[in-house]
Design a protein around this motif. Structure first.
Motif, short mmCIF file in Angstrom:
data_model
loop_
_atom_site.label_atom_id
_atom_site.label_comp_id
_atom_site.label_asym_id
_atom_site.label_seq_id
_atom_site.Cartn_x
_atom_site.Cartn_y
_atom_site.Cartn_z
N ILE A 152 2.39 41.30 8.44
CA ILE A 152 1.53 41.19 7.27
C ILE A 152 0.53 40.07 7.55
CG2 ILE A 152 1.36 40.70 4.81
CD1 ILE A 152 4.11 41.83 4.42
N PRO A 153 -0.73 40.40 7.79
CA PRO A 153 -1.72 39.37 8.11
C PRO A 153 -2.05 38.53 6.87
CG PRO A 153 -2.79 41.50 7.86
CD PRO A 153 -1.31 41.75 7.79
N TYR A 154 -2.52 37.33 7.11
CA TYR A 154 -2.89 36.47 6.00
C TYR A 154 -4.39 36.56 5.74
CZ TYR A 154 -4.05 32.47 3.16
OH TYR A 154 -4.54 31.69 2.15
N TYR A 155 -4.75 36.59 4.46
CA TYR A 155 -6.14 36.51 4.02
C TYR A 155 -6.26 35.40 2.99
CZ TYR A 155 -6.98 41.07 6.20
OH TYR A 155 -7.08 42.10 7.10
N HIS A 156 -7.43 34.81 2.91
CA HIS A 156 -7.68 33.72 1.97
C HIS A 156 -7.36 34.17 0.55
CE1 HIS A 156 -9.44 30.14 0.26
NE2 HIS A 156 -10.19 30.88 -0.53
N GLY A 157 -6.57 33.38 -0.15
CA GLY A 157 -6.25 33.65 -1.55
C GLY A 157 -5.07 34.57 -1.76
N PHE A 161 -2.29 36.16 -5.36
CA PHE A 161 -2.19 37.53 -5.88
C PHE A 161 -0.85 37.70 -6.59
CE2 PHE A 161 -0.98 42.05 -5.23
CZ PHE A 161 -1.99 42.61 -6.01
N THR A 162 -0.88 38.22 -7.81
CA THR A 162 0.33 38.32 -8.63
C THR A 162 0.89 39.74 -8.69
OG1 THR A 162 -1.03 38.63 -10.63
CG2 THR A 162 -0.35 36.38 -10.07
N GLY A 163 0.21 40.71 -8.10
CA GLY A 163 0.69 42.08 -8.15
C GLY A 163 1.80 42.34 -7.15
N LYS A 164 2.22 43.60 -7.09
CA LYS A 164 3.29 44.02 -6.19
C LYS A 164 2.74 44.22 -4.78
CE LYS A 164 7.49 45.71 -5.32
NZ LYS A 164 8.75 44.95 -5.44
N GLN A 165 3.51 43.80 -3.78
CA GLN A 165 3.13 44.02 -2.40
C GLN A 165 4.21 44.84 -1.70
OE1 GLN A 165 1.34 40.74 -0.10
NE2 GLN A 165 1.49 39.46 -1.94
N TRP A 166 3.74 45.86 -0.97
CA TRP A 166 4.65 46.74 -0.23
C TRP A 166 4.22 46.75 1.24
CZ3 TRP A 166 8.08 49.72 -3.42
CH2 TRP A 166 7.80 49.66 -4.79
N TRP A 331 -18.40 42.93 -2.75
CA TRP A 331 -18.07 43.44 -4.07
C TRP A 331 -16.60 43.20 -4.37
CZ3 TRP A 331 -15.23 48.32 -4.43
CH2 TRP A 331 -14.98 48.90 -3.18
N VAL A 332 -16.27 43.24 -5.65
CA VAL A 332 -14.93 42.91 -6.13
C VAL A 332 -14.35 44.11 -6.86
CG1 VAL A 332 -13.56 41.38 -7.59
CG2 VAL A 332 -15.55 40.48 -6.36
N THR A 333 -13.09 44.38 -6.64
CA THR A 333 -12.43 45.46 -7.37
C THR A 333 -11.05 45.01 -7.80
OG1 THR A 333 -11.70 47.78 -7.30
CG2 THR A 333 -11.51 46.51 -5.27
N PRO A 334 -10.63 45.33 -9.02
CA PRO A 334 -9.28 44.96 -9.47
C PRO A 334 -8.24 45.83 -8.76
CG PRO A 334 -10.37 46.30 -11.13
CD PRO A 334 -11.39 46.02 -10.08
N ILE A 335 -7.08 45.26 -8.49
CA ILE A 335 -5.98 46.00 -7.87
C ILE A 335 -4.67 45.60 -8.51
CG2 ILE A 335 -7.05 46.45 -5.62
CD1 ILE A 335 -5.61 43.97 -4.56
N ASP A 336 -3.74 46.54 -8.56
CA ASP A 336 -2.40 46.28 -9.08
C ASP A 336 -1.40 46.06 -7.96
OD1 ASP A 336 -3.14 46.77 -11.85
OD2 ASP A 336 -3.29 48.88 -11.28
N SER A 337 -1.59 46.76 -6.83
CA SER A 337 -0.64 46.70 -5.73
C SER A 337 -1.36 46.68 -4.39
CB SER A 337 0.32 47.90 -5.75
OG SER A 337 1.12 47.90 -6.91
N ILE A 338 -0.70 46.10 -3.40
CA ILE A 338 -1.19 46.14 -2.02
C ILE A 338 -0.15 46.88 -1.19
CG2 ILE A 338 -1.93 44.81 -0.01
CD1 ILE A 338 -2.36 42.42 -1.87
N LEU A 339 -0.60 47.85 -0.43
CA LEU A 339 0.27 48.57 0.49
C LEU A 339 -0.15 48.21 1.91
CD1 LEU A 339 2.47 50.51 1.23
CD2 LEU A 339 0.97 52.43 0.63
N TRP A 340 0.64 47.36 2.56
CA TRP A 340 0.32 46.91 3.91
C TRP A 340 0.80 47.94 4.93
CZ3 TRP A 340 -2.69 42.69 4.11
CH2 TRP A 340 -2.64 41.77 3.07
N ALA A 341 -0.13 48.68 5.50
CA ALA A 341 0.19 49.60 6.60
C ALA A 341 -0.32 48.95 7.89
CB ALA A 341 -0.47 50.95 6.36
#
Length: 408
Positions: A152-157, A161-166, A331-341
């Motif tokens: 899982i690579p790291y990105y700034h910020g 992030f408070t959502g679910k990560q998979w 640009w910015v977009t809201p997200i609920d979850s991150i799916l790390w492939a």
């Protein structure tokens, strides 16, 4: 060959001439070759596996990944997988297949046994410490693969992030993402499969990666596969870290993937700049998210050949909201979850006390692709060019023969 307990550094350790670590495709191929060469499982050699049952990494795959959608499972030596049900989950089919192979050869796999560290207290003996019984061996065939080392690579910020990560390793059911805004990160086959599945449960997916997608219209033939293996072998024999699978193969560009691209499900949206509590800032086409950017010349040329009107494509999902900014294409977009492939790294940490890492961070292997010159008696399978099921089968055979020759 027979076991010899005279050189054990610990009286409680079990000794074998050869210990195979891992019971996936590569480990079972090695064990099967040892068996056919006359060695006896449980006496001359042992197979250790960290899983609760047969199947290797396959047993952890999501149920929606049927055998028909998997890359394919190569036959284990002398034990063909005959007429499998391609509609059943690959985890079940492969688990049953591997289990039948173990039983057929009487391999007596010792599980669940997780190897913690391998050391070499004497020149001709390796000490294998596990979460249970410890072992000693005169030769070690390592077939631990990558599943236990998700990347899982790291990105700034990201820490905000408070959502679910998979991750591919933890993904189980596409229903977990129903009606969610999902950021899919990764440029490999797993990311493509996830995006195709997510189309059924949500219209809010955004596909990003650290590099542009490498679509490959070339037919994935055996000759093509051998050329890929040759390139990977050149890297690992120099001690360099193996690159990701997709960096060597590209993404399969066929009618199925073209249809998903045209519908907007497989549309690469750019690169991650930073994360917020419930959003991601991207550098790429936008900010309205409507116009589809070029997906690479391979895709563009094929789509135009099919229908010239597809030169100006548009997403069939809602317009993604953006924020005013002075940075072009940000640009910015809201997200609920991150799916790390985002793939995996080779699970070799337990071998590092043997000092096998090169100055480039990888492991130098011999021209046969399995021997480790820095640690005579150690053989790597499922590493580098042998990470595929086809390559793993061949490497398992090579490693078994090399281990026998090493022991004389």
């Amino acid at each position: 060959m027979s076991s010899d307990n005279t050189s054990m550094p610990c009286a409680r350790a079990r000794h074998f001439n050869i210990v195979v670590i891992g019971a996936g495709q590569a480990g079972l191929s090695a064990a099967g070759t040892l068996h056919r060469r006359g060695l006896v499982a449980g006496s001359d050699f042992a197979v250790l596996d960290a899983n609760q049952g047969p199947g290797g990494a396959w047993r952890h795959r999501w149920n929606a990944l049927t055998l028909g959608r998997a890359h394919g499972v190569h036959d284990l030596p002398g034990f063909a997988l005959k007429n499998p049900d391609t509609w059943r989950p690959a985890s079940q089919v492969v688990g049953e297949y591997y289990g039948a192979y173990e039983q057929h050869l009487g391999l007596e796999v010792i599980r669940p046994t997780k190897v913690k560290v391998v050391t070499q207290p004497q020149d001709d003996v390796f000490y294998i410490s596990t979460d249970g019984t410890d072992f000693t061996a005169n030769a070690v065939i390592n077939a631990t693969g990558t599943w236990e080392s998700p990347n899982i690579p790291y990105y700034h910020g990201l820490e905000y992030f408070t959502g679910k990560q998979w991750h591919t390793k933890t993904f189980r059911d596409v229903e977990d993402f129903r009606d969610q805004r999902v950021l899919v990160v990764g440029g490999g086959a797993s990311a493509i499969q996830f995006l195709m599945m997510l189309e059924k449960v949500t219209d809010h997916t955004v596909w990003v990666s650290r590099s542009l997608p490498r679509w490959n219209p070339e037919h994935f033939s055996p000759d093509w596969g051998r050329r890929v293996e040759e390139r990977v072998t050149t890297l690992v024999t120099a001690g360099k870290v193996p690159r990701s699978v997709v960096s060597n193969t590209g993404l399969a560009l066929n009618e199925d993937s073209l249809d998903f691209i045209n519908r907007g499900a497989l549309v690469f949206r750019g690169f991650i700049d930073s994360f917020g509590a419930d959003q991601v800032t991207l550098n790429g086409p936008g900010p309205d998210g409507a116009t589809i950017n070029s997906q690479g010349p391979a895709v563009d040329n094929l789509l135009r050949a099919r229908d010239p009107r597809l030169a100006q494509m548009h997403r069939n999902t809602e317009i993604l909201p953006g924020h005013g900014t002075d940075i072009p294409h940000q640009w910015v977009t809201p997200i609920d979850s991150i799916l790390w492939a985002t793939g995996f790294q080779h699970s070799l940490g337990h071998l590092y006390p043997l000092d096998i890492r090169s100055e480039y961070g990888g492991v130098v292997v011999g021209k046969d692709g399995v021997t480790v010159p820095a640690a005579p008696g150690v053989f790597l399978v499922g590493y580098g060019a042998s990470a595929s099921t086809v390559g793993a089968t061949r490497a398992g055979r090579k490693a078994a023969v090399a281990a026998i020759q090493y022991l004389g």
